[in-house]
Design a protein around this motif. Structure first.
Motif, short mmCIF file in Angstrom:
data_model
loop_
_atom_site.label_atom_id
_atom_site.label_comp_id
_atom_site.label_asym_id
_atom_site.label_seq_id
_atom_site.Cartn_x
_atom_site.Cartn_y
_atom_site.Cartn_z
N PHE A 1 54.41 39.59 20.20
CA PHE A 1 55.45 39.84 19.50
C PHE A 1 55.60 38.13 17.84
O PHE A 1 55.56 38.42 16.90
CB PHE A 1 56.92 39.69 19.59
N LEU B 1 63.59 43.51 16.45
CA LEU B 1 63.69 43.75 17.92
C LEU B 1 65.04 44.34 17.74
O LEU B 1 64.99 45.67 18.32
CB LEU B 1 63.84 43.47 19.92
N CYS C 1 61.08 36.92 16.05
CA CYS C 1 60.93 38.02 17.20
C CYS C 1 62.36 38.65 17.16
O CYS C 1 62.83 40.12 18.16
CB CYS C 1 60.48 37.29 18.35
N TYR C 2 63.09 37.92 17.91
CA TYR C 2 64.45 38.99 18.16
C TYR C 2 64.89 39.75 16.45
O TYR C 2 64.74 40.98 17.40
CB TYR C 2 65.45 38.11 17.86
#
Length: 164
Positions: A61, A99, A95-96
């Motif tokens: 990611f 998601l 990255c978080y």
């Protein structure tokens, strides 16, 4: 040749940063389980598998956002540890948020867990510092030409056999 060497150092720094970031994410997410004294001993094989998956997850990611940060810092000769920590935090945040579902009608992220956001951002900050330790301290150094060589000292006047 210095560009190829620099790319290898960048790749090694990225892998090390992803490994450290993955370790932080795995340990931070499992910490509530470790705090329970009745849980018993932790299986080392399971921890190894989780660390491997954490590394793969983080590196997969983080590749594109980290490549953008690396390209910016290499192009602008940015060598500050703070810049890499902020860049790593932004990569962890990206990255978080990549998601979390995004609702396009209200332009809001739905289901953000604050603890997970903090873990990913903190892991990104530490990963950025690890990258700086390995590769960021010499950002852009491959473009600086080597200093010119000094000419050799002159030969003594009596050392030439043809000198008359």
């Amino acid at each position: 040749m210095s560009l190829i060497g620099r790319l290898i150092v960048i790749f090694i720094g990225f892998l090390a940063a992803c490994f450290v970031g993955g370790m932080i994410v795995v340990v931070a997410l499992l910490f509530p389980e470790f705090a329970d004294l009745g849980a018993g001993p932790v299986d080392q094989g399971a921890i190894d598998i989780l660390l491997g998956f954490g590394f793969v997850f983080i590196s997969g990611f983080a590749l594109v956002p980290a490549a953008v940060i690396v390209a910016i810092t290499e192009a602008l000769y940015i060598r500050s540890a703070l810049a890499y920590a902020v860049g790593g935090g932004l990569v962890g945040l990206a990255c978080y948020l990549g998601l979390v579902p995004f609702h396009s009608d209200t332009f809001q992220f739905e289901g953000i867990v604050r603890r997970h956001l903090e873990i990913m951002t903190g892991a990104g900050i530490v990963a950025g510092v690890v990258y700086w330790l390995i590769a960021g301290r010499n950002a852009g150094a491959w473009r600086i030409p080597p200093p010119p060589r000094r000419p050799p000292p002159p030969l003594p006047s009596n050392s030439r056999p043809d000198a008359r």
